[in-house]
Design an enzyme around this catalytic site. Structure first.
Site, PDB file in Angstrom:
ATOM      1  N   VAL A  11       0.840  -1.206   0.000  1.00 15.76           N
ATOM      2  CA  VAL A  11       0.000   0.000   0.000  1.00 15.76           C
ATOM      3  C   VAL A  11       0.876   1.259   0.000  1.00 15.76           C
ATOM      4  CG1 VAL A  11      -1.809   1.269   1.229  1.00 15.76           C
ATOM      5  CG2 VAL A  11      -1.846  -1.250   1.231  1.00 15.76           C
ATOM      6  N   ARG A  42      11.176  -0.991   7.639  1.00 15.51           N
ATOM      7  CA  ARG A  42      11.940  -1.918   8.476  1.00 15.51           C
ATOM      8  C   ARG A  42      13.333  -2.133   7.904  1.00 15.51           C
ATOM      9  NH1 ARG A  42       8.684  -7.185   8.995  1.00 15.51           N
ATOM     10  NH2 ARG A  42       8.903  -6.797   6.770  1.00 15.51           N
ATOM     11  N   ARG A  43      13.404  -2.314   6.560  1.00 16.08           N
ATOM     12  CA  ARG A  43      14.700  -2.611   5.904  1.00 16.08           C
ATOM     13  C   ARG A  43      15.069  -1.475   4.956  1.00 16.08           C
ATOM     14  NH1 ARG A  43      12.312  -7.819   3.315  1.00 16.08           N
ATOM     15  NH2 ARG A  43      10.513  -6.456   3.492  1.00 16.08           N
ATOM     16  N   LYS A 103      -6.707  -2.223  10.055  1.00 12.92           N
ATOM     17  CA  LYS A 103      -7.976  -2.730  10.622  1.00 12.92           C
ATOM     18  C   LYS A 103      -7.758  -3.542  11.879  1.00 12.92           C
ATOM     19  CE  LYS A 103      -6.825  -5.866   7.212  1.00 12.92           C
ATOM     20  NZ  LYS A 103      -6.659  -5.916   5.782  1.00 12.92           N
ATOM     21  N   GLU A 127     -10.471   5.134   6.214  1.00 16.43           N
ATOM     22  CA  GLU A 127     -11.338   4.604   5.151  1.00 16.43           C
ATOM     23  C   GLU A 127     -10.804   3.305   4.553  1.00 16.43           C
ATOM     24  OE1 GLU A 127     -14.432   6.168   3.806  1.00 16.43           O
ATOM     25  OE2 GLU A 127     -14.405   4.041   3.349  1.00 16.43           O
ATOM     26  N   VAL A 130     -11.447  -0.844   5.904  1.00 15.25           N
ATOM     27  CA  VAL A 130     -12.534  -1.780   5.579  1.00 15.25           C
ATOM     28  C   VAL A 130     -12.878  -1.650   4.105  1.00 15.25           C
ATOM     29  CG1 VAL A 130     -14.889  -2.521   6.086  1.00 15.25           C
ATOM     30  CG2 VAL A 130     -13.494  -1.522   7.904  1.00 15.25           C
ATOM     31  N   GLY A 185      -2.067 -15.344  -6.387  1.00 10.94           N
ATOM     32  CA  GLY A 185      -1.638 -14.214  -5.554  1.00 10.94           C
ATOM     33  C   GLY A 185      -2.752 -13.591  -4.729  1.00 10.94           C
ATOM     34  N   GLU A 188      -2.472 -15.160   0.845  1.00  7.92           N
ATOM     35  CA  GLU A 188      -1.102 -15.012   1.309  1.00  7.92           C
ATOM     36  C   GLU A 188      -0.522 -16.383   1.635  1.00  7.92           C
ATOM     37  OE1 GLU A 188      -0.551 -12.009   4.264  1.00  7.92           O
ATOM     38  OE2 GLU A 188      -2.165 -10.811   3.421  1.00  7.92           O
ATOM     39  N   LYS A 203     -12.943  -6.209  10.446  1.00  4.85           N
ATOM     40  CA  LYS A 203     -13.714  -5.240   9.659  1.00  4.85           C
ATOM     41  C   LYS A 203     -15.146  -5.137  10.182  1.00  4.85           C
ATOM     42  CE  LYS A 203     -10.789  -6.100   5.646  1.00  4.85           C
ATOM     43  NZ  LYS A 203     -10.560  -7.000   4.509  1.00  4.85           N
TER      44      LYS A 203
HETATM   45  P1  NDP Z   1       3.314  -4.776   3.582  1.00  9.80           P
HETATM   46  O1  NDP Z   1       3.750  -5.929   4.402  1.00  9.80           O
HETATM   47  O2  NDP Z   1       3.369  -4.890   2.109  1.00  9.80           O
HETATM   48  O3  NDP Z   1       4.180  -3.491   3.995  1.00  9.80           O
HETATM   49  C1  NDP Z   1       4.488  -3.210   5.338  1.00  9.80           C
HETATM   50  C2  NDP Z   1       5.462  -2.050   5.386  1.00  9.80           C
HETATM   51  O4  NDP Z   1       5.721  -1.739   6.745  1.00  9.80           O
HETATM   52  C3  NDP Z   1       6.811  -2.348   4.737  1.00  9.80           C
HETATM   53  O5  NDP Z   1       7.266  -1.228   4.036  1.00  9.80           O
HETATM   54  C4  NDP Z   1       7.733  -2.614   5.937  1.00  9.80           C
HETATM   55  O6  NDP Z   1       9.071  -2.227   5.718  1.00  9.80           O
HETATM   56  C5  NDP Z   1       7.123  -1.694   6.966  1.00  9.80           C
HETATM   57  N1  NDP Z   1       7.397  -2.128   8.335  1.00  9.80           N
HETATM   58  C6  NDP Z   1       7.130  -3.325   8.885  1.00  9.80           C
HETATM   59  N2  NDP Z   1       7.510  -3.348  10.178  1.00  9.80           N
HETATM   60  C7  NDP Z   1       8.047  -2.129  10.432  1.00  9.80           C
HETATM   61  C8  NDP Z   1       8.643  -1.529  11.565  1.00  9.80           C
HETATM   62  N3  NDP Z   1       8.746  -2.190  12.720  1.00  9.80           N
HETATM   63  N4  NDP Z   1       9.090  -0.259  11.474  1.00  9.80           N
HETATM   64  C9  NDP Z   1       8.973   0.432  10.311  1.00  9.80           C
HETATM   65  N5  NDP Z   1       8.422  -0.082   9.188  1.00  9.80           N
HETATM   66  C10 NDP Z   1       7.963  -1.340   9.258  1.00  9.80           C
HETATM   67  O7  NDP Z   1       1.831  -4.406   4.090  1.00  9.80           O
HETATM   68  P2  NDP Z   1       0.621  -3.826   3.225  1.00  9.80           P
HETATM   69  O8  NDP Z   1       1.072  -2.618   2.490  1.00  9.80           O
HETATM   70  O9  NDP Z   1      -0.019  -4.924   2.467  1.00  9.80           O
HETATM   71  O10 NDP Z   1      -0.426  -3.427   4.373  1.00  9.80           O
HETATM   72  C11 NDP Z   1      -0.235  -2.279   5.154  1.00  9.80           C
HETATM   73  C12 NDP Z   1      -1.502  -2.004   5.971  1.00  9.80           C
HETATM   74  O11 NDP Z   1      -2.600  -1.809   5.100  1.00  9.80           O
HETATM   75  C13 NDP Z   1      -1.914  -3.149   6.913  1.00  9.80           C
HETATM   76  O12 NDP Z   1      -2.489  -2.605   8.063  1.00  9.80           O
HETATM   77  C14 NDP Z   1      -2.994  -3.882   6.111  1.00  9.80           C
HETATM   78  O13 NDP Z   1      -3.905  -4.566   6.925  1.00  9.80           O
HETATM   79  C15 NDP Z   1      -3.657  -2.699   5.438  1.00  9.80           C
HETATM   80  N6  NDP Z   1      -4.376  -3.050   4.215  1.00  9.80           N
HETATM   81  C16 NDP Z   1      -3.729  -3.685   3.204  1.00  9.80           C
HETATM   82  C17 NDP Z   1      -4.391  -4.016   2.056  1.00  9.80           C
HETATM   83  C18 NDP Z   1      -3.698  -4.708   0.923  1.00  9.80           C
HETATM   84  O14 NDP Z   1      -4.357  -5.000  -0.075  1.00  9.80           O
HETATM   85  N7  NDP Z   1      -2.411  -4.973   1.012  1.00  9.80           N
HETATM   86  C19 NDP Z   1      -5.822  -3.702   1.903  1.00  9.80           C
HETATM   87  C20 NDP Z   1      -6.390  -2.972   2.989  1.00  9.80           C
HETATM   88  C21 NDP Z   1      -5.684  -2.667   4.113  1.00  9.80           C
HETATM   89  P3  NDP Z   1       9.996  -2.888   4.575  1.00  9.80           P
HETATM   90  O15 NDP Z   1       9.481  -2.331   3.273  1.00  9.80           O
HETATM   91  O16 NDP Z   1      11.354  -2.449   4.880  1.00  9.80           O
HETATM   92  O17 NDP Z   1       9.770  -4.370   4.690  1.00  9.80           O
HETATM   93  N1  HSE Z   2      -6.595 -10.083   3.007  1.00  9.24           N
HETATM   94  C1  HSE Z   2      -7.604  -9.090   2.789  1.00  9.24           C
HETATM   95  C2  HSE Z   2      -8.614  -9.660   1.796  1.00  9.24           C
HETATM   96  C3  HSE Z   2      -6.948  -7.821   2.279  1.00  9.24           C
HETATM   97  O1  HSE Z   2      -8.450 -10.772   1.277  1.00  9.24           O
HETATM   98  O2  HSE Z   2      -9.620  -9.012   1.557  1.00  9.24           O
HETATM   99  C4  HSE Z   2      -7.778  -6.608   2.524  1.00  9.24           C
HETATM  100  O3  HSE Z   2      -7.970  -6.325   3.868  1.00  9.24           O
END
Ligand code: NDP
Ligand code: HSE
Length: 437
Positions: A11, A42-43, A103, A127, A130, A185, A188, A203
């Site tokens: 995201v 993180r990285r 969420k 927003e 959910v 894909g 997960e 949600k």
């Molecule tokens: P990702 O796992 O793809 O990304 C997580 C990011 O957080 C990475 O950039 C990671 O760093 C960073 N991170 C993890 N731990 C730490 C830490 N301790 N300190 C600093 N940075 C950290 O997650 P998503 O983008 O998929 O999801 C993000 C949020 O959005 C979650 O809450 C998820 O539930 C929500 N969400 C996601 C959706 C989706 O379709 N993916 C849909 C709706 C909500 P690094 O890049 O270095 O690994």
């Molecule tokens: N794992 C969730 C889904 C991503 O399959 O809808 C969105 O929260």
């Protein structure tokens, strides 16, 4: 307007891309340019492709970034409960506005975030938490505030909707459909949060909190996943003109003393093909809202994915930025109703029960007697020749019973007693039925 981005994964990287591509439009809509002050990850050395951003902005110190005086808005797209909770409470108490897609945290402890926002005077928007891109929370928390919402029924998990849609389309079993979802894909590597209903339950808690002006947490939500749904269940549903969906259902109701309550649950259920949610296929999400004056409303779209989720995040960023420039904040949390959450046993549901029974006089009466003892009214009964295995013996029959609405505890007790009858060879399938007369 200076923005601290926490997280730059699926995201977060799309948030960066959209901020870059639409910077002029966003500035015009907000009334000031939006700039990224820093990006916590993180990285730090991770390959981020051709992300249009200055590498010097990356940091591994989220707290240090949040505390900077030049940061107005904190966008959290990391996920998980800790350390995200600590970061956001810190940001909100310091008066920053927060946009989050988290969420899990909102459902676990949204109250702490709302309290911190009230203390600091900034906005808390979420927003994207959910149903991804679907504008849903803003309508619940603003547009429908003049109405009384009675029920919210949603398909809010794309992974499970993909799996159930595949099972329905091909007759595949759960394991086979999950494998396909993983290959494509959608699922997960560890699909537990999705297939066991944890994601949908989080949600559901957020939706119920907004719809019923009551703090509802994930712990209040009755949760069942889809791992037990079989190809036979799907075939049974088809025979009834139904399909199976993982539903989140939040509904107003009354307890035995007539006090108003809410019930919030996530479980697979049969819905008629005529129901608006039945046609929601693949990994799409949809939420069906019923309100006293507005009637029925349907929200549909992509519930996940980098760009769709970033769209919702950016919409919130524009809203909170405008508020800051105008020196105002959005209406604070509305939890005045504080309704008690009813246990699942008291929720009113209907069951579809498929039995393999001995085919001899008195069997139907004995089965009907079990329902009567638990005060469960039968809506329809269909008897046919026994299915595979018993075929040809002429001594078994398939019995399909659909009940009227009854407390879930009474329906569950009915099934337990049926399982113990010697005339019942097996209980082939038990599913709740929603959305029918
Ligand atoms: P990702 O796992 O793809 O990304 C997580 C990011 O957080 C990475 O950039 C990671 O760093 C960073 N991170 C993890 N731990 C730490 C830490 N301790 N300190 C600093 N940075 C950290 O997650 P998503 O983008 O998929 O999801 C993000 C949020 O959005 C979650 O809450 C998820 O539930 C929500 N969400 C996601 C959706 C989706 O379709 N993916 C849909 C709706 C909500 P690094 O890049 O270095 O690994
Ligand atoms: N794992 C969730 C889904 C991503 O399959 O809808 C969105 O929260």
């Amino acid at each position: 307007m200076r923005l601290a981005l926490l997280g730059c994964g699926t995201v977060g990287s799309e948030v960066v891309r959209l901020l870059h591509e639409q910077s002029a439009d966003l500035a015009a809509r907000i009334g000031a340019p939006l700039e990224i002050a820093g990006i916590a990850v993180r990285r730090i050395g991770r390959d981020r492709g051709d992300l249009p951003v200055d590498p010097a902005l990356f940091t591994t110190d989220p707290l240090g970034l949040i505390k900077r005086d030049d940061v107005d808005v904190v966008v959290e797209v990391v996920g998980g409960i800790e350390p995200a909770r600590g970061w956001l409470v810190e940001a909100l108490r310091a008066g920053k506005s927060v946009v989050t897609a988290n969420k899990a945290l909102l459902a676990e402890d949204g109250g702490s975030l709302h309290d911190a926002a009230a203390e600091g005077g900034g906005d808390l928007y979420y927003e994207a938490a959910v149903a991804g891109a679907i504008p849903l929370l803003r309508p619940l928390r603003e547009s429908l505030h003049g109405d009384r919402i009675t029920r919210v029924t949603g398909i809010v998990n794309g992974t499970t909707n993909f799996i159930l849609s595949a099972m329905d389309a091909t007759g595949a079993g759960f394991a086979e459909a999950l494998e396909e979802a993983t290959e494509l894909g959608y699922a997960e590597a560890d699909p537990t949060a999705d297939v066991e209903g944890f994601d949908a339950a989080a949600k559901a808690a957020i939706l119920a909190s907004l719809a019923f002006h009551t703090r509802v947490s994930a712990a209040d939500v009755h949760r069942e996943g889809i791992t037990e749904v079989t190809a036979a269940d799907v075939a049974s549903a088809k025979a009834m003109g139904c399909t199976i969906k993982l539903l989140c259902i939040a509904a107003r109701g009354a307890d035995a003393a007539g006090r108003e309550t809410v019930s919030v649950r996530v479980h697979p259920a049969m819905i008629p093909l005529t129901h608006p949610l039945a046609s929601v296929g693949d990994a799409f999400n949809a939420v069906f809202v019923e309100a006293e004056a507005a009637g029925q409303l349907m929200f549909y779209g992509r519930g996940a994915g980098g760009a769709p989720t970033a769209s919702a995040v950016l919409g919130d960023v524009v809203a909170v930025s405008r508020n800051r420039l105008a020196g105002v904040r959005a209406a604070s949390e509305s939890a005045y109703a504080d309704l008690p959450v009813r246990p699942m046993g008291e929720a009113l549901t209907r069951y579809h029960i498929s039995l393999d029974v001995t085919d001899r006089p008195g069997v139907l009466a004995a089965v009907a007697g079990v329902f009567a003892r638990h005060d469960v009214s039968i809506a329809t009964v269909r008897q046919g020749p026994a299915g595979e295995g018993a075929a040809g013996r002429g001594e078994d029959a398939d019995l399909v019973i659909v009940t009227h609405v009854a407390p879930d505890a009474a329906l569950a007790a009915t099934v337990r007693e049926l399982r113990g009858l010697d005339i019942v060879r097996s209980v082939a399938s038990v599913l709740r039925v929603e959305g029918g007369a």
